[in-house]
Every structure is written in C-alpha cells, then in structure tokens.
Write an enzyme that holds these catalytic residues in place. Structure first.
Site, PDB file in Angstrom:
ATOM      1  N   SER A 138       0.785  -1.228   0.000  1.00 57.37           N
ATOM      2  CA  SER A 138       0.000   0.000   0.000  1.00 57.37           C
ATOM      3  C   SER A 138       0.816   1.277   0.000  1.00 57.37           C
ATOM      4  CB  SER A 138      -0.945  -0.014   1.201  1.00 57.37           C
ATOM      5  OG  SER A 138      -2.019   0.829   0.988  1.00 57.37           O
TER       6      SER A 138
ATOM      7  N   ASP B 211      -7.037   0.209   2.784  1.00 57.96           N
ATOM      8  CA  ASP B 211      -5.691   0.785   2.880  1.00 57.96           C
ATOM      9  C   ASP B 211      -5.716   2.142   3.569  1.00 57.96           C
ATOM     10  OD1 ASP B 211      -5.182  -1.431   1.375  1.00 57.96           O
ATOM     11  OD2 ASP B 211      -4.726  -0.362  -0.476  1.00 57.96           O
TER      12      ASP B 211
END
Length: 447
Positions: free
Chosen positions: A134, A179
């Site tokens: 991420s 995320d």
C-alpha cells in the site's frame, strides 16, 4: 523512533538543498499488511490489516504562490509542479505525483475550495513500491493530511480515511477503503478489524508467541496500470446483481455482495450455498449476463460496466463470489480465534491464512507462480500459514511464524528464494522482514 528521527533530519537537509528553505512541518502515513481478508473490502466486508513500520514521509512548506511543487528523494521519480487551483489527474498514467494529487484534490473538493495556497513538498518513502504493501494509498493519505494541515482545517480520522478512499478513485482504481482506513486508524501494538458502512475499527490482539513476516516476491504489480483489479471489482458487482435478481431483490440497486447477504438476512455459509445453486462455474459472456438480468447489451455497457471493462469478453462470477463469501467468513473466524486464544492459536490462524491463499490462487486468480513458490518455501521452513497479501499478481506474502523459529526461518527463506536467483539484488530490508503493528498517520511540527 530513532530511525524516524534520522530520516526526518536527512529529509530536512534535502529539502533545504532542493528548495532553499526549511520545512514547516512533516507528515507520516504508514503502509500496511493485510493479514487476512483479500479483495473483499470493496464488496462491503470486514478486513483484518495492520500498519507496518515502513511509511511515506513528506516535508512541507506552504508558499504564497499558487504553485504546487513536488519532489521525491528517490531519483527514479521526477519532480513535478502544477497550479494548486487546476489539478488534472491522468488516469492513463499512474505516475507517482498523481497519487499525491488524489489526496490534495480530495480535501480541496471536500471543502469546496477554489483559491488554494501553493506548497513545496519533498516525499520520502521506504515502503517497497508495487509490492502490495500500500505505498500508493499511503501517499494519497499523506497528501490528504498535508493539505488539511496547510489549510488549518480539522477532520476526524474516519472522515479523512473516507475522503482519501474516494479520492484514490481519481486515478482509476476502484478500491474499497481498507488501505486508507488502516493508514489513519492504526494504533501501535494491535491489528484492526476494519468494518465499513459505517467505517469503524476494532482492536484485534495478535498472539504473542508468533510474528508476522513479509516476503517480497520481487514481482512488481501496479494495480492502477492493469485491468486485472478493476475486472475483479466488476465481476463481484455483476455476481451480486445476478444473485439479487435470482432472489427477487431489487437488483438494480445492489452494488456489493455484502448487500445481497444483508437483504436476505442469511449467514455467510448460506450465501455460499446460494452461490452454488444460482451461479454456474463456466464463465459468463456479456450476452448471458444480459439475458439473466433482462437488459440489452447497450444497457449493460453504459449503465453497469465501467469504461475499462466494457470490452471484457468473459466474466467469472461463481468463482469470485465463492472467494468473497468464504474469505469474509475466514476474517471473522480469525478474529474469534485471536479473542479466544486457545493453546493452538498460531496453528489455527495459520490454517486460515493457508485457506485464504488457496482461494486467492484458485477462485480469485490473483496469485502468480512466484507468489505460489514463495508461499510454499515459507511453509516448508516453519511458517504455520502463508498467503499473498495486497492485490496480488506480484507483491508480497505474509506468514505467521512461531517466534522461536524466526531466525532460522529468515535465513532459510533468504537462501531458498532470494540467493538462488538475482532476487538477492533487492535490499534485504525491503525483501524479507518481520513486522509488528505500527501506528497511524501523524503530523510532526519540526525535525
């Protein structure tokens, strides 16, 4: 925090060299590893990530001009400047600065601002890029918090996470919010069960007798640069609509697989049975989907499919729905085992992670040969469970390893996967490392 302090001081020096001034503040946003719950956040289901120690850092100086100047400590990422009042994001080119622009534009539009001050920003990141940890979302979140701080505005962490989730869609990735949520809501020492609609995070205490190890397959996959990810999102969307139509629900309104379960008021196990009964395992053509829904091909393309999925010839609806419903159940089981903490906790959690990888590989088809090989090697050398993490098609695995086996595990995996190929050229700190739950996004006032 000594390593972070060193990085901040180095960043301050580089900023001064680049812009001839000193930063007024710094923002940090962490990367994350998803322990379990892959590709289900955008279907409405809970996921179980933790923030990692690797992060994005941005040094910032507001300026009186209306120019946004972005630079990166990594020479691979070229400088960029633009007017702060005319943000253009090119979906066809997932360049690094576009992720910053997503966060900037998200805050700008949330407050309806048109006359924004400019800023000089220097970005530094130690999250391996395109690794499924991420890095791109961490940059979006960092940029959102930078912009909010420059404006002197206030938002809750939940509001920030929701804005940054929506704003990342500007770059063409239809993610679900995991995320961004963990980047803002993470707390040191605990993983989080992230639930959606409404967004909330619950502590999940991980077992003390085990560590989580991230291993990078060294296969890069940028999900914004490929249609794989968005096709899966659309397949889940279509599966939800066909299941809803079969059960006489208002299918036009249904977007996510979780909504079908909620409207039917049944368990995840029952949804798996309904999926078996309703959908066939052979791929669906657009024409068959139209027949099932009673719509024209034109309606399918203009009203349901996204622009980048309109030319897809087949959709695997049964496989995607089966993965989502079974993976959603594994997340809840994982949390329950952590709470109850039986003697064989690590073994039970490992089994769930192994099942998750098989489902990602076979039902969701988001693995790759290198990830499968790495998972096998990790299990061979002592991991109780190992699975791909992140979007897949490359990136990293996450393994649960008994703490007393950690050193031998790291040595053996390093030799078996990295040293026997040119993968050993990747810095070891970026390729294989144990991690523990880190804290969420922060603003530092000085270095």
């Amino acid at each position: 925090m000594p390593i972070l302090c060193d990085r901040l001081l180095k960043l301050k020096e580089m900023f001064n060299s680049k812009f001839g001034s000193v930063p007024k503040f710094y923002v940090r946003a962490p990367g994350r590893v998803n322990i379990i719950g892959e590709h289900i956040d955008y279907c409405g289901y809970s996921v179980l990530p933790m923030a990692i120690e690797q992060d994005m850092l941005i040094a910032v100086e507001p300026v009186k001009t209306h120019v946004l100047q972005l630079a990166n400590t990594n020479p691979l990422y070229p400088d960029f400047s633009t007017s702060a009042n005319n943000i253009q994001i090119d979906k066809t080119k997932p360049l690094w600065h576009n992720y910053f622009l997503c966060g900037f534009k998200g805050i700008q539009e949330h407050f309806g601002l048109s006359d924004l001050t400019g800023m000089n920003c220097l970005v530094d990141g130690n999250i391996p890029p395109s690794s499924g940890l991420s890095s791109s979302s961490a940059l979006v979140c960092c940029a959102g918090l930078v912009t909010l701080t420059v404006l002197g505005m206030n938002l809750s962490k939940v509001e920030l996470a929701e804005i940054c989730t929506k704003s990342e869609h500007y770059i063409g990735t239809e993610g679900g919010g995991m995320d961004q949520s963990i980047s803002f809501l993470a707390e040191e020492g605990t993983a989080k069960l992230i639930e959606f609609s409404p967004l909330r995070a619950t502590d999940v205490k991980l077992p003390s007798g085990a560590v989580f190890v991230i291993a990078n397959s060294c296969v890069e996959m940028n999900k914004a640069a490929t249609s794989h990810f968005n096709i899966r999102v659309m397949e889940c969307w279509l599966a939800a609509k066909l299941l809803a139509k079969h059960k006489c629900l208002p299918w036009e309104e249904v977007l996510r697989l979780e909504e079908v379960q909620a409207k039917l008021e049944v368990s995840l196990e029952e949804m798996l049975l309904i999926t078996e009964d309703t959908l066939h395992s052979e791929p669906y053509s657009p024409e068959e989907i139209c027949r099932c829904l009673g719509i024209s091909l034109q309606e399918l393309k203009t009203q349901i499919l996204s622009p980048n999925t309109q030319d897809v010839l087949t959709f695997k609806l049964y496989q995607r729905a089966k993965h989502v419903y079974s993976e959603a159940a594994r997340v809840l089981q994982f949390k329950k085992i952590c709470e109850e903490a039986p003697d064989n906790t690590v073994q039970l959690l490992g089994e769930l992670m192994n099942q998750s990888h098989v489902s990602c590989r076979d039902m969701y088809e988001c693995s790759c040969p290198e990830l499968d090989q790495l998972v096998d090697i990790c299990r061979k050398f002592g991991a109780q469970g190992s699975r791909l993490t992140g979007a897949g098609w490359g990136g990293c695995t996450v393994s649960i390893v008994p703490a007393d086996k950690l050193s031998s595990f790291l040595a053996n995996v390093h030799e078996a996967y990295y040293q026997r190929s040119n993968r050993s050229l990747v810095p070891e700190k970026q390729s294989l490392f144990a991690t523990k739950p880190g804290g969420g996004a922060l603003v530092f006032l000085e270095a």
